[in-house]
Design a protein around this motif. Structure first.
Motif, PDB file in Angstrom:
ATOM      1  N   ASP A   1     -20.841 -22.243  52.690  1.00 61.31           N
ATOM      2  CA  ASP A   1     -20.556 -22.595  51.293  1.00 61.31           C
ATOM      3  C   ASP A   1     -19.817 -23.921  51.157  1.00 61.31           C
ATOM      4  N   ARG A   2     -19.094 -24.314  52.183  1.00 59.07           N
ATOM      5  CA  ARG A   2     -18.340 -25.566  52.140  1.00 59.07           C
ATOM      6  C   ARG A   2     -19.080 -26.690  52.850  1.00 59.07           C
ATOM      7  N   ARG A   3     -20.370 -26.471  53.080  1.00 59.25           N
ATOM      8  CA  ARG A   3     -21.237 -27.476  53.700  1.00 59.25           C
ATOM      9  C   ARG A   3     -20.934 -27.694  55.175  1.00 59.25           C
ATOM     10  N   GLY A   4     -20.184 -26.800  55.768  1.00 59.47           N
ATOM     11  CA  GLY A   4     -19.960 -26.889  57.202  1.00 59.47           C
ATOM     12  C   GLY A   4     -21.152 -26.325  57.963  1.00 59.47           C
ATOM     13  N   ARG A   5     -21.485 -26.917  59.088  1.00 58.29           N
ATOM     14  CA  ARG A   5     -22.636 -26.468  59.874  1.00 58.29           C
ATOM     15  C   ARG A   5     -22.270 -25.226  60.688  1.00 58.29           C
ATOM     16  N   ILE A   6     -23.145 -24.225  60.648  1.00 61.21           N
ATOM     17  CA  ILE A   6     -22.926 -22.972  61.357  1.00 61.21           C
ATOM     18  C   ILE A   6     -23.236 -23.155  62.842  1.00 61.21           C
TER      19      ILE A   6
ATOM     20  N   THR B   1     -16.777 -19.183  60.223  1.00 57.94           N
ATOM     21  CA  THR B   1     -16.686 -20.451  59.498  1.00 57.94           C
ATOM     22  C   THR B   1     -15.227 -20.887  59.467  1.00 57.94           C
ATOM     23  N   GLU B   2     -14.975 -22.021  58.862  1.00 59.55           N
ATOM     24  CA  GLU B   2     -13.594 -22.491  58.733  1.00 59.55           C
ATOM     25  C   GLU B   2     -12.754 -21.516  57.923  1.00 59.55           C
ATOM     26  N   GLU B   3     -13.368 -20.870  56.958  1.00 57.12           N
ATOM     27  CA  GLU B   3     -12.639 -19.915  56.127  1.00 57.12           C
ATOM     28  C   GLU B   3     -12.567 -18.533  56.761  1.00 57.12           C
TER      29      GLU B   3
ATOM     30  N   LEU C   1     -29.562 -16.678  60.149  1.00 53.32           N
ATOM     31  CA  LEU C   1     -28.302 -17.393  59.932  1.00 53.32           C
ATOM     32  C   LEU C   1     -27.946 -17.431  58.450  1.00 53.32           C
ATOM     33  N   ARG C   2     -28.930 -17.700  57.626  1.00 54.25           N
ATOM     34  CA  ARG C   2     -28.669 -17.743  56.188  1.00 54.25           C
ATOM     35  C   ARG C   2     -28.220 -16.390  55.669  1.00 54.25           C
ATOM     36  N   ARG C   3     -28.828 -15.325  56.159  1.00 51.44           N
ATOM     37  CA  ARG C   3     -28.426 -13.982  55.729  1.00 51.44           C
ATOM     38  C   ARG C   3     -26.999 -13.672  56.165  1.00 51.44           C
ATOM     39  N   LEU C   4     -26.659 -14.059  57.371  1.00 53.39           N
ATOM     40  CA  LEU C   4     -25.309 -13.809  57.864  1.00 53.39           C
ATOM     41  C   LEU C   4     -24.276 -14.611  57.078  1.00 53.39           C
TER      42      LEU C   4
END
Length: 346
Positions: free
Chosen positions: A45-50, A182-184, A171-174
């Protein structure tokens, strides 16, 4: 081992992971601390790459089914490389598959057809039943394999697992479900992919064929956890406690601690708490000090492939680093829990 005849022999292994196309390479790379994690094209959601563990030979746009087929075929080919010279014509197969609602949709028939084509010289006989228990699927599969060997329905049984959670759709589902690291979300999952197979035989077949044994499945146990990951009640670890208790008092295990412990889990704190409760109730089964080798450390969340990959790596660790026995355990999101005890010598 108290009764050599009651153990099940591991006579061949196969693996395909992001860090190795064979079991031998995968084991060596894991022992060296190699990982397969990369930054993917999928963003949070914050545009960070998974980050995820991916086999670099497969293109990023490959679907979950395509990736599972490639992984499964490669691992199966390695595991059964020597089968022809043993005179094997038919082979019962129990294949652990992904849990429902974990990752993107995939085509089971396409996977089955690809594996059958890979082993055209040997007829794969799919064991009836739903083997979609994810990370814990290996353990009920081992119990069924032991039953087939004991009843002499076949001198061989092939057990394995294939999964992929690092394809684009999964990945999108997760990410959408809030499960990814993620960072959060610092306690999330690092998705991965892999395939593992274990060819099992009974002691009589080993003797007749004069096979070189890679190790032994001493005992296995599985149960259901009613308060599992997908429901709202606190997990009291009743299922995993029962599994460890059964192994602790198994005739071939009773009174002996294992030397190594390997986990099929994701690294999330939920699973650490579940294990801690079951461990404290069965501490006599475990080594001191306790150290756990998580499959997620180098390979990420490999789902249904975790059990077979950890059995192979457990036997590798026992031979390379020492020890007589290892315990592999796993829990699925939907409540299946299980474990097995391995040995390198009867």
């Amino acid at each position: 081992m108290r009764d050599y005849r009651d153990a099940v022999a591991v006579v061949a292994l196969g693996a395909c992971t992001p860090i190795g196309l064979t079991a031998q390479v995968t084991h060596a790379e894991r022992a060296a601390g190699t990982t397969g994690f990369v930054c993917t094209e999928v963003r949070d959601d914050r545009r960070g790459r998974i980050r995820a563990s991916r086999l670099p030979l497969l293109k990023e746009d490959r679907t979950r089914t395509q990736r599972m087929v490639a992984l499964g075929v490669t691992a199966l080919e390695e595991c059964l490389a020597e089968v022809k010279q043993w005179g094997v014509q038919r082979l019962p197969l129990i294949l652990g598959l992904p849990e429902q609602m974990h990752g993107a949709p995939w085509e089971q028939e396409e996977l089955k057809e690809a594996l059958e084509q890979q082993m055209a010289a040997v007829r794969l006989e799919w064991e009836p039943g739903e083997w979609r228990e994810g990370r814990a699927g290996l353990f009920p599969a081992l119990a069924r394999a032991r039953e087939l060997l004991r009843r002499q329905r076949s001198p061989w049984v092939l057990v394995g697992g294939v999964d992929c959670l690092s394809d684009r759709a999964s990945l999108r589902r997760l990410v959408e479900s809030g499960r990814c690291l993620t960072e959060e979300r610092r306690a999330g999952v690092l998705p991965g992919e892999g395939a593992g197979f274990v060819l099992l035989a009974n002691a009589e077949t080993v003797r007749q064929q004069r096979l070189v044994v890679k190790g032994w499945i001493v005992a296995e146990s599985s149960a259901r956890e009613e308060r599992h990951f997908r429901q709202g009640e606190p997990n009291q670890s009743d299922g995993l406690t029962a599994v460890f208790h059964q192994l602790r008092y198994h005739p071939l295990v009773r009174g002996q601690r294992v030397d190594r412990v390997l986990s099929c889990q994701t690294g999330e704190s939920y699973w650490a708490k579940e294990f801690a409760l079951a461990y404290l109730r069965n501490a006599e089964l475990f080594p001191e000090p306790l150290m756990i080798e998580d499959v997620a450390q180098g390979l990420g969340e490999v789902g249904a492939a975790a059990g077979a990959l950890q059995v192979g790596y457990g036997l590798y660790v026992l031979r390379k680093l020492g020890g007589r026995r290892a315990l592999v355990y796993g829990s699925s999101d939907g409540g299946c829990v299980g474990a097995c005890v391995l040995a390198v010598q009867p």
